[in-house]
Design an enzyme around this catalytic site. Structure first.
Site, PDB file in Angstrom:
ATOM      1  N   ARG A   1       0.807  -1.085   0.040  1.00 14.30           N
ATOM      2  CA  ARG A   1       0.017   0.166   0.016  1.00 14.30           C
ATOM      3  C   ARG A   1       1.068   1.221   0.030  1.00 14.30           C
ATOM      4  NH1 ARG A   1      -4.935  -0.880   3.905  1.00 14.30           N
ATOM      5  NH2 ARG A   1      -5.632   0.848   2.938  1.00 14.30           N
TER       6      ARG A   1
ATOM      7  N   SER B   1      -8.355  11.777   1.882  1.00 13.90           N
ATOM      8  CA  SER B   1      -8.094  10.667   2.842  1.00 13.90           C
ATOM      9  C   SER B   1      -7.794  11.050   4.081  1.00 13.90           C
ATOM     10  CB  SER B   1      -6.619   9.751   2.224  1.00 13.90           C
ATOM     11  OG  SER B   1      -5.918   9.088   3.275  1.00 13.90           O
TER      12      SER B   1
ATOM     13  N   ASP C   1     -15.514   2.856   2.116  1.00 18.55           N
ATOM     14  CA  ASP C   1     -15.353   1.265   2.702  1.00 18.55           C
ATOM     15  C   ASP C   1     -16.504   0.410   2.453  1.00 18.55           C
ATOM     16  OD1 ASP C   1     -12.754   1.836   3.569  1.00 18.55           O
ATOM     17  OD2 ASP C   1     -13.224   2.085   5.534  1.00 18.55           O
TER      18      ASP C   1
HETATM   19  C1  S3P Z   1      -9.649   5.454   7.612  1.00 23.87           C
HETATM   20  C2  S3P Z   1      -9.674   6.298   6.347  1.00 23.87           C
HETATM   21  C3  S3P Z   1     -10.074   5.600   5.219  1.00 23.87           C
HETATM   22  C4  S3P Z   1     -10.686   4.060   5.276  1.00 23.87           C
HETATM   23  C5  S3P Z   1     -10.072   3.338   6.168  1.00 23.87           C
HETATM   24  C6  S3P Z   1     -10.182   4.053   7.445  1.00 23.87           C
HETATM   25  C7  S3P Z   1      -9.364   6.136   8.881  1.00 23.87           C
HETATM   26  O1  S3P Z   1      -8.985   5.509   4.182  1.00 23.87           O
HETATM   27  O2  S3P Z   1     -10.901   3.494   3.821  1.00 23.87           O
HETATM   28  O3  S3P Z   1     -10.758   1.975   6.273  1.00 23.87           O
HETATM   29  O4  S3P Z   1      -9.633   5.523   9.875  1.00 23.87           O
HETATM   30  O5  S3P Z   1      -8.680   7.296   8.838  1.00 23.87           O
HETATM   31  P1  S3P Z   1      -8.205   6.488   3.295  1.00 23.87           P
HETATM   32  O6  S3P Z   1      -7.699   7.511   4.520  1.00 23.87           O
HETATM   33  O7  S3P Z   1      -6.924   5.896   2.707  1.00 23.87           O
HETATM   34  O8  S3P Z   1      -9.092   6.865   2.551  1.00 23.87           O
END
Ligand code: S3P
Length: 423
Positions: free
Chosen positions: A119, A163, A310
């Site tokens: 990732r 994000s 998600d």
């Molecule tokens: C999250 C943010 C999201 C989400 C992940 C949890 C978090 O990811 O998909 O399951 O707790 O901040 P991204 O920041 O990569 O979009």
């Protein structure tokens, strides 16, 4: 595991605590002065990885059935870990922790499982370096990540993607920076970090898409009640909407507006979902009741995407049972989740006889013909496994799911709850 087409799902359930909030509760509890009692904590593997990392940095964390108790060490109280910090499958642990580790006076290395090692971490390395962090990663983009001590200063940073993990990493590093830290989001992403900071006395301002944090002297511990995870509730919302005759209620679900895109989309598809017992503490919470109804296709794209990122795999399942076309666009981020969730869902829906087309930034699902059961692959991705289980409940004939145990990342009792409802 075999999944059979099922009778109506009926009853009342609670689903486990919110994953995002559980991670943050441990992290901020560890950095606070005083003791944090966390109720409703998600005992999933991802959140246990976060607990493990903080224990390795000298934080005492007691886990019981009733609560998690974190003895905060204060903003500058973490100690150098004796070994690598292992973040397992958890992107949230890895990215948020990178922000915290960048501000420490010791060197640390983080690594995770095969999925985590694929990732992208360059997206956090870049702003942290701009803040003065000394950070190394494999191929300058991947775990293992190593952080060396350095002096941080605040920056103004425009996020290239909406994000919350990236936003939170920068804000957490901002705790240790000289001067203000400002993050500008292209579209609002989940704001649990900001809410929890406020509850702990940190001065943080949100103005539209601009978030500004003043570095605090310290954080004051407060007790945290974690609501049930709407991302876990989503599987039952869709199951209830597509299994004929179903009516089920999910209690105490977190309905923070940055997370409720799933409700908007399912309703736009004709789903019957009602909210009751609404209350608002640090996070808004209510009970959700879903009843079976005939769904129709919809269009999903733009600013709603971070509000349901998600939930898109299970939304694709709803689309397979909906009459007409559902278009999902602007969802490139799905390619860099625990698996490439566009490719995973398109491949597995195809196995079930669904007319689905992969696009550059999403997919087009042409629903209406009843999907049939199949032998599904999970790609070791918890949300793919649970989405396919939901599909299996409403499909014609039996389905098989390989490696059903992957659900333990976010929902260890998923299959037990499903059986309890008649699934
Ligand atoms: C999250 C943010 C999201 C989400 C992940 C949890 C978090 O990811 O998909 O399951 O707790 O901040 P991204 O920041 O990569 O979009």
């Amino acid at each position: 595991m075999q999944i059979n087409s099922c009778a109506p799902l009926r009853g009342e359930i609670t689903v486990p605590g919110d994953k995002s909030i559980s991670h943050r509760a441990v992290m901020l509890g560890a950095l606070a002065s005083g003791t944090t009692h966390i109720t409703g904590f998600l005992m999933g593997e991802d959140c246990l990885s976060t607990i493990d990392c903080f224990r390795k940095m000298g934080v005492s964390i007691d886990v019981s059935d009733k609560e998690v108790v974190v003895e905060g060490v204060g903003l500058h109280g973490l100690t150098a870990p004796k070994s690598e910090l292992y973040t397992g499958n958890s992107g949230t642990t890895t990215r948020l922790l990178s922000g915290i580790l960048a501000g420490q006076s010791f060197t640390s290395t983080m690594n995770g499982d095969a999925s985590i090692q694929k990732r992208p971490m360059g997206r956090v390395m870049k702003p942290l370096r701009e803040m003065g962090a000394s950070i190394e990663g494999r191929d300058d983009n991947f775990c293992p990540l190593t952080m060396h001590p350095s002096e941080l200063h605040g920056i103004e940073y425009r996020l290239p993607v909406a994000s919350a993990q990236l936003k939170s990493a920068i804000l957490l590093a901002g705790l240790y920076a000289e001067g203000q830290t400002t993050v500008i989001e292209p579209a609002p992403s989940r704001d649990h970090t900001e809410r929890m900071f406020r509850a702990l006395g940190v001065e943080i301002e949100t103005n539209g898409n601009v978030i500004t944090l003043e570095p605090p002297e310290d954080l004051h511990a407060v007790d945290i009640a974690v609501p049930a995870d709407i991302s876990s509730a989503a599987f039952f919302l869709v199951a209830g909407a597509i299994v004929p005759g179903s009516e089920l209620t999910i209690r105490n679900v977190g309905v923070n507006p940055t997370r409720t895109g799933i409700l908007d989309v399912l309703r736009s598809m004709g789903a019957d979902i009602t909210e009751s017992n609404f209350r608002d503490d640090a996070e808004p919470v209510c009970d959700l009741t879903v009843r079976y109804s005939r769904l129709h296709g919809t269009e999903i794209g733009g600013a709603i995407i971070p509000r349901l990122i998600d939930e898109l795999p299970v939304i694709a399942v709803a689309a397979a049972f909906a009459e007409g076309e559902t278009v999902i666009r602007d969802a490139q981020e799905l390619k860099v989740k625990e698996s490439n969730r566009i490719a995973s869902m398109v491949a597995e829906l195809t196995k079930a006889g669904v007319d689905v087309e992969e696009t550059d930034d999403g997919m087009i699902v042409r629903g209406g013909a009843k999907p049939h059961g199949a032998a599904f692959e999970t790609y070791k991705d918890h949300r793919i496994a649970m989405s396919l289980a939901v599909l299996g409940l409403a499909a014609e004939g039996a389905s098989r799911i390989d490696e059903p145990e992957v659900v333990a990342i976010s929902y260890p009792d998923f299959f037990t709850t499903l059986e309890k409802l008649g699934g």
